[in-house]
Design a protein around this motif. Structure first.
Motif, mmCIF file in Angstrom:
data_model
loop_
_atom_site.group_PDB
_atom_site.id
_atom_site.type_symbol
_atom_site.label_atom_id
_atom_site.label_comp_id
_atom_site.label_asym_id
_atom_site.label_seq_id
_atom_site.Cartn_x
_atom_site.Cartn_y
_atom_site.Cartn_z
ATOM 1 N N LYS A 4 0.829 -1.193 0.000
ATOM 2 C CA LYS A 4 0.000 0.000 0.000
ATOM 3 C C LYS A 4 0.873 1.257 0.000
ATOM 4 O O LYS A 4 1.857 1.336 0.739
ATOM 5 C CB LYS A 4 -0.912 -0.014 1.226
ATOM 6 C CG LYS A 4 -1.860 1.163 1.292
ATOM 7 C CD LYS A 4 -2.714 1.077 2.544
ATOM 8 C CE LYS A 4 -3.629 2.277 2.659
ATOM 9 N NZ LYS A 4 -4.451 2.233 3.897
ATOM 10 N N GLN A 5 0.515 2.226 -0.853
ATOM 11 C CA GLN A 5 1.290 3.468 -0.941
ATOM 12 C C GLN A 5 1.163 4.248 0.366
ATOM 13 O O GLN A 5 0.080 4.438 0.906
ATOM 14 C CB GLN A 5 0.784 4.317 -2.110
ATOM 15 C CG GLN A 5 1.655 5.534 -2.393
ATOM 16 C CD GLN A 5 1.142 6.342 -3.567
ATOM 17 O OE1 GLN A 5 -0.063 6.446 -3.784
ATOM 18 N NE2 GLN A 5 2.070 6.896 -4.353
ATOM 19 N N LEU A 6 2.322 4.696 0.883
ATOM 20 C CA LEU A 6 2.358 5.406 2.169
ATOM 21 C C LEU A 6 1.873 6.843 1.992
ATOM 22 O O LEU A 6 2.332 7.577 1.116
ATOM 23 C CB LEU A 6 3.786 5.387 2.716
ATOM 24 C CG LEU A 6 3.975 5.643 4.215
ATOM 25 C CD1 LEU A 6 3.201 4.622 5.054
ATOM 26 C CD2 LEU A 6 5.458 5.594 4.577
ATOM 27 N N ARG A 7 0.919 7.244 2.822
ATOM 28 C CA ARG A 7 0.379 8.605 2.778
ATOM 29 C C ARG A 7 1.079 9.451 3.852
ATOM 30 O O ARG A 7 1.115 9.075 5.032
ATOM 31 C CB ARG A 7 -1.125 8.599 3.032
ATOM 32 C CG ARG A 7 -1.919 7.808 2.008
ATOM 33 C CD ARG A 7 -3.375 7.726 2.423
ATOM 34 N NE ARG A 7 -3.519 7.103 3.737
ATOM 35 C CZ ARG A 7 -4.624 7.164 4.470
ATOM 36 N NH1 ARG A 7 -5.689 7.839 4.029
ATOM 37 N NH2 ARG A 7 -4.664 6.577 5.655
ATOM 38 N N PHE A 8 1.599 10.619 3.444
ATOM 39 C CA PHE A 8 2.390 11.447 4.348
ATOM 40 C C PHE A 8 1.660 12.753 4.693
ATOM 41 O O PHE A 8 0.967 13.350 3.854
ATOM 42 C CB PHE A 8 3.731 11.812 3.714
ATOM 43 C CG PHE A 8 4.739 10.716 3.765
ATOM 44 C CD1 PHE A 8 5.594 10.584 4.847
ATOM 45 C CD2 PHE A 8 4.835 9.792 2.713
ATOM 46 C CE1 PHE A 8 6.544 9.569 4.887
ATOM 47 C CE2 PHE A 8 5.764 8.781 2.760
ATOM 48 C CZ PHE A 8 6.622 8.655 3.833
ATOM 49 N N ALA A 9 1.868 13.182 5.941
ATOM 50 C CA ALA A 9 1.514 14.541 6.366
ATOM 51 C C ALA A 9 2.816 15.317 6.473
ATOM 52 O O ALA A 9 3.735 14.909 7.205
ATOM 53 C CB ALA A 9 0.801 14.518 7.714
ATOM 54 N N ALA A 10 2.916 16.415 5.728
ATOM 55 C CA ALA A 10 4.141 17.226 5.727
ATOM 56 C C ALA A 10 3.997 18.372 6.733
ATOM 57 O O ALA A 10 3.075 19.187 6.608
ATOM 58 C CB ALA A 10 4.424 17.766 4.346
ATOM 59 N N LEU A 11 4.885 18.422 7.722
ATOM 60 C CA LEU A 11 4.901 19.512 8.702
ATOM 61 C C LEU A 11 6.022 20.462 8.322
ATOM 62 O O LEU A 11 7.212 20.124 8.425
ATOM 63 C CB LEU A 11 5.108 18.964 10.117
ATOM 64 C CG LEU A 11 5.155 19.997 11.243
ATOM 65 C CD1 LEU A 11 3.850 20.764 11.332
ATOM 66 C CD2 LEU A 11 5.470 19.330 12.587
ATOM 67 N N ILE A 12 5.645 21.642 7.838
ATOM 68 C CA ILE A 12 6.619 22.620 7.333
ATOM 69 C C ILE A 12 6.513 23.868 8.193
ATOM 70 O O ILE A 12 5.495 24.564 8.168
ATOM 71 C CB ILE A 12 6.330 22.963 5.858
ATOM 72 C CG1 ILE A 12 6.265 21.671 5.036
ATOM 73 C CG2 ILE A 12 7.384 23.907 5.307
ATOM 74 C CD1 ILE A 12 5.676 21.879 3.650
ATOM 75 N N ARG A 13 7.546 24.170 8.948
ATOM 76 C CA ARG A 13 7.478 25.256 9.920
ATOM 77 C C ARG A 13 8.650 26.203 9.792
ATOM 78 O O ARG A 13 9.777 25.786 9.536
ATOM 79 C CB ARG A 13 7.479 24.709 11.362
ATOM 80 C CG ARG A 13 6.302 23.847 11.708
ATOM 81 C CD ARG A 13 6.446 23.290 13.122
ATOM 82 N NE ARG A 13 6.568 24.351 14.111
ATOM 83 C CZ ARG A 13 7.681 24.621 14.784
ATOM 84 N NH1 ARG A 13 8.769 23.930 14.585
ATOM 85 N NH2 ARG A 13 7.700 25.595 15.667
ATOM 86 N N VAL A 14 8.357 27.525 9.951
ATOM 87 C CA VAL A 14 9.401 28.540 10.143
ATOM 88 C C VAL A 14 9.086 29.265 11.437
ATOM 89 O O VAL A 14 7.939 29.321 11.869
ATOM 90 C CB VAL A 14 9.471 29.537 8.964
ATOM 91 C CG1 VAL A 14 9.926 28.838 7.703
ATOM 92 C CG2 VAL A 14 8.135 30.215 8.746
ATOM 93 N N SER A 15 10.084 29.853 12.054
ATOM 94 C CA SER A 15 9.908 30.406 13.398
ATOM 95 C C SER A 15 9.725 31.904 13.446
ATOM 96 O O SER A 15 9.554 32.470 14.514
ATOM 97 C CB SER A 15 11.108 30.026 14.280
ATOM 98 O OG SER A 15 12.303 30.504 13.702
ATOM 99 N N THR A 16 9.745 32.605 12.300
ATOM 100 C CA THR A 16 9.554 34.067 12.328
ATOM 101 C C THR A 16 8.657 34.516 11.192
ATOM 102 O O THR A 16 8.557 33.865 10.149
ATOM 103 C CB THR A 16 10.906 34.815 12.198
ATOM 104 O OG1 THR A 16 11.463 34.520 10.922
ATOM 105 C CG2 THR A 16 11.882 34.408 13.288
ATOM 106 N N ASP A 17 8.003 35.648 11.384
ATOM 107 C CA ASP A 17 7.162 36.243 10.344
ATOM 108 C C ASP A 17 7.992 36.607 9.120
ATOM 109 O O ASP A 17 7.537 36.485 7.986
ATOM 110 C CB ASP A 17 6.482 37.523 10.868
ATOM 111 C CG ASP A 17 5.442 37.190 11.928
ATOM 112 O OD1 ASP A 17 4.617 36.315 11.672
ATOM 113 O OD2 ASP A 17 5.465 37.822 12.990
#
Length: 528
Positions: A4-17
């Motif tokens: 079964k193809q693996l489904r990913f949740a991508a967490l993309i974060r930066v710490s400043t405006d």
């Protein structure tokens, strides 16, 4: 059977405006994560991206959303991928809780192509160490940033935190404050019209601005100083810096605006049916509560202490209930007698002023405390320098900063206490100047009334118009007494009259020149 193809949740974060607006960090992370998912033969089914504070103690909305989705029965992903371990969390407690949720719900964890088995102690240890190191770096950076902002504000008078005061500009190159002439002209126009009687609500609509903001700006943000406060509880930093800025209005105008605002909330609120000469200036001696005007069925006016009032636990029984005409005549008469000459006014002020020698000692002690506070600030700056040079460990710095903060808190508390005790105590020079000014203004008022009404004797106050009398009252009772109470007429019961149907009330005049209570004891009579 194909896997079964693996489904990913991508967490993309930066710490400043700033990084979010520039977009480079977000794009870089998303591109690398997309390549890693493709190499693993998976697909990204959910993205959690945006700006968040990496500092420990701040809310992480994107991470919270991801964890909430991971606990749902119908999950949109089977694995979570981050750019590196520091992008997962810089709060070790939050990291552990999040990893536990992923483990319990069968969600796998990746940093690009490297998978961490959340059931293995080594993986948990590594991710915990990464979060702990990230938390340390974020906390250290936060401390340096705050201390640097405080130092720049003190040294340069620069706006290093919070919103800039309304109508002011800051030139970074010249390191100098300026004024927005358009906004200054607006404030000057609003102030002039507001003091002339126009509604602030109407003026706010005319200039398309918020009424509350305009009201606060007029009262608090038009002067020649601007205060920045840092209250960082986790670092035990509490600092207040006052910066000199160009004013939008004169001190006299600001004072008049504040007085007008108080009047609008009290005795000038609405259009009263009856005129009370002393409205807003009559108080209960025992509790300080303001007496309000009331008219009985015979159309006689009284100043009455409410029997039921919030935040008032007055023990005087019965509550003061004073005939308005008798009190007003007695007060006006005594003001004429008191303001006969500058020496009499000065003597009255001197008698009501606390021991000037003690006041002088208090001011000298305040100077010593300010010197000690300056020493504390220098010590704090020295610690900051040692941290930057890495001559002092973070643990040593925190201990020393905590000691300095504790000493500063004690000194500040003592300074505030002493400042409050002498806040309204005039200096000898102020007493002399005030006495001369009061007599000068009072004399003008009497002469004006005499000329207009052809009064033969200056003390025939009954011939003055109501507006002239009210002007005299506002002149004399403009300000607060040395004990912090507002200037005015204070009503007090006379002992031994508890069972009398007809009562006499004593009153004390506390104004620019206070009048002795014993002169007025029997001159004000009221029927219950």
């Amino acid at each position: 059977m194909p896997e079964k193809q693996l489904r990913f949740a991508a967490l993309i974060r930066v710490s400043t405006d700033k990084k979010e607006k520039q977009g480079e960090s977000l794009r870089t992370q998303e591109k690398q994560i997309a390549q890693a998912v493709e190499s693993l033969g998976g697909v990204i089914t959910k993205r959690y991206a945006g700006q968040e504070h990496a500092t420990e103690g701040y809310e992480h909305k994107q991470l919270d959303m991801l964890l909430a989705d991971a606990e749902k029965k119908r999950k949109q992903f089977d694995a979570v991928m981050v750019f590196d371990a520091s992008r997962w969390s810089r709060d070790n407690e939050k990291s552990k809780a999040g990893l536990r949720i992923l483990r319990e719900n069968g969600i796998r964890f990746f940093t690009l192509t490297q998978e961490f088995n959340l059931t293995q102690p080594t993986s948990i240890l590594f991710l915990g160490m990464s979060a702990e190191i990230g938390e340390f770096q974020a906390r250290q950076q936060k401390q340096k940033s705050v201390l640097s902002c405080i130092e720049r504000a003190k040294r340069l008078g620069a706006p290093t935190s919070g919103r800039r005061p309304f109508g002011r500009t800051w030139d970074k190159e010249a390191q100098k404050w300026g004024v927005d002439e358009k906004k200054k002209a607006m404030i000057e126009d609003v102030a002039k019209r507001y003091l002339a009687g126009e509604s602030l609500t109407k003026l706010a609509k005319e200039y398309a601005t918020n009424h509350s903001f305009l009201n606060k700006t007029l009262a608090e943000s038009c002067g020649d100083s601007y205060t920045i406060t840092w209250d960082i509880k986790d670092l035990r930093i509490h600092e207040t810096v006052t910066i000199d800025i160009p004013p939008l209005l004169s001190a006299k105008t600001i004072k008049a605006i504040r007085k007008k605002a108080v009047a609008n909330r009290t005795y000038q609120h609405g259009k009263p049916k009856y005129q009370y000469l002393l409205q807003g200036y009559v108080f209960c001696e025992a509790c300080g509560y303001s007496l309000t005007g009331q008219t009985n069925h015979m159309k006689k006016l009284y100043y009455r202490h409410r029997t039921i009032a919030r935040h008032c636990e007055c023990k005087v029984r019965p509550r003061p209930f004073v005939r308005a005409d008798q009190l007003e005549d007695a007060v006006i008469s005594l003001l004429f007698d008191t303001f006969g000459n500058p020496k009499a006014v000065k003597r009255a002020i001197d008698e009501a002023t606390p021991n000037l020698k003690k006041v002088q000692e208090c001011r000298q002690k305040m100077q010593r405390i300010n010197t000690d506070l300056s020493s504390v600030n220098r010590s704090r700056n020295s610690i900051l320098t040692l941290i930057e040079r890495e001559s002092l460990t973070l643990e040593q710095a925190e201990t020393k900063l905590a000691e300095l903060q504790e000493r500063e808190d004690l000194l500040t508390t003592e300074l505030d206490r002493m400042a409050a005790s002498i806040e309204n105590v005039p200096t000898p020079k102020q007493i002399k100047t005030t006495a001369e000014e009061v007599v000068k203004q009072f004399t003008k008022l009497k002469v004006s009334a005499r000329r207009r009404l052809k009064i033969k004797e200056a003390n025939q106050f009954d011939q003055m118009t109501w507006e002239d009398k009210r002007g005299l009252i506002e002149l004399v009772f403009d300000g607060t007494c040395s004990d912090g109470r507002p200037m005015g007429i204070y009503i007090d019961p006379i002992d031994g009259q508890e069972n009398y149907r007809q009562k006499k009330w004593a009153f004390t005049i506390r104004g620019i020149a206070p009048v002795d209570r014993q002169q007025c004891v029997t001159q004000c009579v009221s029927r219950l």
